[in-house]
Design a protein around this motif. Structure first.
Motif, short mmCIF file in Angstrom:
data_model
loop_
_atom_site.label_atom_id
_atom_site.label_comp_id
_atom_site.label_asym_id
_atom_site.label_seq_id
_atom_site.Cartn_x
_atom_site.Cartn_y
_atom_site.Cartn_z
N TYR A 109 0.83 -1.21 0.00
CA TYR A 109 0.00 0.00 0.00
C TYR A 109 0.86 1.26 0.00
CZ TYR A 109 -3.84 3.13 0.85
OH TYR A 109 -4.76 4.14 0.72
N VAL A 110 1.88 1.26 0.86
CA VAL A 110 2.76 2.42 0.94
C VAL A 110 3.47 2.67 -0.39
CG1 VAL A 110 4.92 3.25 2.02
CG2 VAL A 110 3.09 2.32 3.42
N LYS A 111 3.75 1.59 -1.13
CA LYS A 111 4.46 1.74 -2.40
C LYS A 111 3.52 1.88 -3.60
CE LYS A 111 8.91 0.05 -1.17
NZ LYS A 111 10.10 -0.54 -1.72
N GLY A 112 2.23 2.10 -3.35
CA GLY A 112 1.31 2.45 -4.44
C GLY A 112 0.33 1.41 -4.90
N ALA A 113 0.04 0.40 -4.09
CA ALA A 113 -0.93 -0.63 -4.50
C ALA A 113 -2.29 -0.02 -4.83
CB ALA A 113 -1.08 -1.69 -3.42
N ASP A 114 -2.68 1.02 -4.13
CA ASP A 114 -3.97 1.65 -4.41
C ASP A 114 -4.01 2.24 -5.81
OD1 ASP A 114 -2.06 3.55 -3.51
OD2 ASP A 114 -3.65 4.93 -2.88
N ARG A 115 -2.88 2.82 -6.26
CA ARG A 115 -2.83 3.38 -7.62
C ARG A 115 -2.81 2.26 -8.67
NH1 ARG A 115 0.84 6.19 -4.74
NH2 ARG A 115 2.63 5.38 -5.91
N VAL A 116 -2.14 1.16 -8.35
CA VAL A 116 -2.13 0.00 -9.25
C VAL A 116 -3.55 -0.55 -9.39
CG1 VAL A 116 -1.30 -2.38 -9.54
CG2 VAL A 116 0.29 -0.57 -8.78
N ALA A 117 -4.24 -0.67 -8.27
CA ALA A 117 -5.62 -1.16 -8.29
C ALA A 117 -6.51 -0.24 -9.12
CB ALA A 117 -6.16 -1.30 -6.87
N GLU A 118 -6.36 1.07 -8.92
CA GLU A 118 -7.14 2.04 -9.69
C GLU A 118 -6.91 1.87 -11.19
OE1 GLU A 118 -9.53 4.20 -8.93
OE2 GLU A 118 -9.45 3.64 -6.82
#
Length: 184
Positions: A109-118
């Motif tokens: 999450y800290v490394k951008g999993a939310d942006r990958v999911a988006e």
């Protein structure tokens, strides 16, 4: 008019209901339910095991399967549905051919999993837990996948993709579109 009353027609259609449910679930699952009912006076204590078998057979728990389980096990449909919706493991919709598991553990999450999911959701036109219209992809959030040093991580089938950034998502999807075409 004679003193005899007319025979009352039976409204009990259990044989038809049972036969229909058995067709929906198939022989293996019905045999398991029959065994459970024979050996345990409380077959509802085996509901989760039955639902696991149904999901293993069909890939998800559809409305017709849930109703058939309720009928054959003589458990209220609301209880069967409640168990199926309560536990995270059970799926109520068919999964795509490829399931994209995106790690949402702390490191990912800290490394951008939310942006990958988006990016996956945007590219496929779905939300988390949904399957693309073409039936190829289901996008799911996972808790920690235990590969923190490779964050952010996604798993598709048996493939682990490490250090995924949003700009890599189209190429990753293209790989699986290609695999799907090759398999046709």
């Amino acid at each position: 008019m004679s003193g005899r009353s007319q025979p009352i027609s039976s409204t009990d259609n259990w044989p038809e209901v049972e036969a229909s449910c058995r067709r929906v679930l198939g022989d293996k699952i019905c045999q398991f339910i029959d065994e459970v009912k024979k050996r345990d006076p409380r077959p509802d204590s085996h509901l989760i095991a039955v639902l696991h078998r149904v999901q293993a057979e069909f890939g998800y728990l559809g409305a017709s399967q849930l109703d058939a389980v309720a009928q054959l096990m003589q458990i209220p449909a609301a209880k069967v549905s409640g168990v199926a919706t309560f536990y995270h493991f059970f799926r109520l919709q068919p999964r795509g051919r490829f399931t994209v598991n995106i790690c949402f553990g702390t490191a990912c999450y800290v490394k951008g999993a939310d942006r990958v999911a988006e990016k996956f959701m945007s590219e496929l036109g779905v939300q988390l837990g949904e399957t693309s219209k073409d039936g190829l992809f289901t996008v799911e959030a996972s808790r920690c996948l235990g590969m923190c040093a490779l964050a952010p991580v996604i798993i598709i089938g048996n493939d682990v993709w490490a250090q995924v950034s949003p700009d890599r998502v189209p190429a990753i999807l293209e790989e699986y579109f290609r695999r799907a075409k090759t398999a046709e």
